[in-house]
Scaffold this motif. Sequence first.
Motif, short mmCIF file in Angstrom:
data_model
loop_
_atom_site.label_atom_id
_atom_site.label_comp_id
_atom_site.label_asym_id
_atom_site.label_seq_id
_atom_site.Cartn_x
_atom_site.Cartn_y
_atom_site.Cartn_z
N ILE A 145 0.77 -1.22 -0.09
CA ILE A 145 -0.08 0.01 0.00
C ILE A 145 0.82 1.16 0.05
O ILE A 145 1.77 1.40 0.94
CB ILE A 145 -0.82 0.26 1.22
N GLY A 146 0.65 2.09 -0.98
CA GLY A 146 1.63 3.24 -1.06
C GLY A 146 2.92 2.53 -1.31
O GLY A 146 3.29 1.91 -2.12
N ASN A 147 4.15 3.13 -0.70
CA ASN A 147 5.52 2.80 -0.78
C ASN A 147 5.51 1.76 0.58
O ASN A 147 6.72 1.61 0.77
CB ASN A 147 6.43 3.77 -0.65
N GLN A 148 4.65 1.18 1.24
CA GLN A 148 4.84 0.24 2.25
C GLN A 148 4.23 -1.20 1.92
O GLN A 148 3.71 -1.19 1.11
CB GLN A 148 4.13 0.67 3.67
N THR A 149 4.79 -1.97 2.81
CA THR A 149 4.45 -3.39 2.72
C THR A 149 4.12 -3.83 4.20
O THR A 149 4.91 -3.84 4.98
CB THR A 149 5.41 -4.33 2.36
N ILE A 150 2.68 -4.33 4.39
CA ILE A 150 2.20 -4.30 5.75
C ILE A 150 2.09 -5.95 5.73
O ILE A 150 1.21 -6.30 5.17
CB ILE A 150 1.16 -3.55 5.87
N PRO B 244 -2.17 9.14 4.48
CA PRO B 244 -2.96 8.81 3.16
C PRO B 244 -3.73 7.65 3.31
O PRO B 244 -4.52 7.34 2.23
CB PRO B 244 -1.50 8.39 2.48
N TRP B 245 -3.67 6.78 4.26
CA TRP B 245 -4.65 5.72 4.44
C TRP B 245 -4.40 5.27 5.89
O TRP B 245 -3.81 5.68 6.81
CB TRP B 245 -4.22 4.41 3.46
N TYR B 246 -5.49 4.24 6.41
CA TYR B 246 -5.62 4.21 7.81
C TYR B 246 -5.75 2.60 8.16
O TYR B 246 -6.40 1.86 7.38
CB TYR B 246 -7.00 4.69 8.46
N HIS B 247 -4.95 2.02 9.17
CA HIS B 247 -4.97 0.67 9.54
C HIS B 247 -5.60 0.70 10.82
O HIS B 247 -5.02 1.44 11.82
CB HIS B 247 -3.56 0.17 9.42
N TYR B 248 -6.56 -0.10 11.15
CA TYR B 248 -7.02 -0.64 12.73
C TYR B 248 -7.07 -1.96 12.72
O TYR B 248 -6.83 -2.98 11.92
CB TYR B 248 -8.55 -0.08 12.46
N GLN B 249 -7.57 -2.34 13.96
CA GLN B 249 -7.65 -3.85 14.58
C GLN B 249 -9.05 -4.12 14.90
O GLN B 249 -9.65 -3.19 15.81
CB GLN B 249 -6.68 -4.22 15.49
N ALA C 54 4.67 -5.62 16.27
CA ALA C 54 4.25 -4.98 15.37
C ALA C 54 3.75 -5.62 13.79
O ALA C 54 2.88 -5.34 13.17
CB ALA C 54 5.36 -3.78 14.88
N THR C 55 4.49 -6.55 13.71
CA THR C 55 4.54 -7.50 12.17
C THR C 55 3.84 -8.86 12.55
O THR C 55 3.40 -9.48 11.60
CB THR C 55 5.68 -7.52 11.58
N GLY C 56 3.94 -9.36 13.74
CA GLY C 56 3.39 -10.80 13.95
C GLY C 56 4.56 -11.73 13.57
O GLY C 56 4.30 -12.99 13.40
N LEU D 267 9.44 -11.43 2.83
CA LEU D 267 9.31 -10.16 1.90
C LEU D 267 10.21 -10.34 0.87
O LEU D 267 9.94 -10.08 -0.47
CB LEU D 267 9.73 -8.84 2.75
N ARG D 268 11.52 -10.84 1.02
CA ARG D 268 12.05 -11.09 -0.13
C ARG D 268 11.71 -12.23 -1.11
O ARG D 268 11.60 -12.04 -2.56
CB ARG D 268 13.49 -11.42 0.29
#
Length: 299
Positions: A50-55, A122-127, A226-228, A238-239
Amino acid sequence: MIQFLGGERFFELDFPIFVNRETESFKVKYHQHDFIEICLVEQGHGFHHIGNQTIPVQKEDLFLLPVGTPHVFRPSSPDSNEPLVICNYIFKLEAIEEVKQWIPGDSELFRILYSPEHRSKPWYHYQDRHNRFAQLFDSAYLEYHQRLSDYRTMLKTTLLQVLILLHRMQSDVAGKGEDRAARGMEKVKDVLHYVNNHLHEPLVLKELAEKNLMSVSQLQQHFKAATGKTFTQYVQHLRIQRSCDLLNTTNLSVQQIAQRIGYSDMKFFHALFRKITGCTPREYRNHSRNEFFRGVLEP
């Protein structure tokens, strides 16, 4: 290249609300759209580019994507035993004109919907920790696809409830600060950004911890919260995800791709690729070209 998806692809002519449930694959391209999208991860693990990130994502992750946000979901691997399932609630503002009357003008939700140039992110992340969104999304999905009497009214009402819950969550964050998971993500945000942009370089946990003024144990703890995933698991996944994208979209050799993502040991790269995806890089490339490139989001 970012693909554009217009709402006319999904909406009925006089009703700009659409609800679907997708099992994600590597078929869908990185895209943006002219409608607002609320996405809930209902099952599985994977990544949200999303955007320039990988979550990294898993069940209960919820995203609010304003108009024009580029993104795509990817499963952890194409042969995962637990697929990545996303429920999407997409809409245009004309479907819920009454919302503007009750949302406080100084709220973040109001800025997202009616004054996007002033929103804080730019965008929103919730749980969705108490499954309140899951219940609403499931109800909306059934209403949309069963088409019972007055289903449009039910869909609008459910969407309003979703927006009210989002408004409450945003107000809680503003008043009380982010919860533990969000704080953990904030502490490793710089590390995640660095990793995403330096996959081709050696990534040493101790060096990253020192750069961010943390001990290795602190970084490990915050990173997992943060990432699990552990740092090593995240980098490896990711690679391999990046290598899958290159196998899909380029004619680079497998060795060239391995080098681009930071692996010079081809034996290790092949073993890791098979462990994560269930196939070899060559098999993956052949499979994706024969099957995944037949179309994109075919209705």
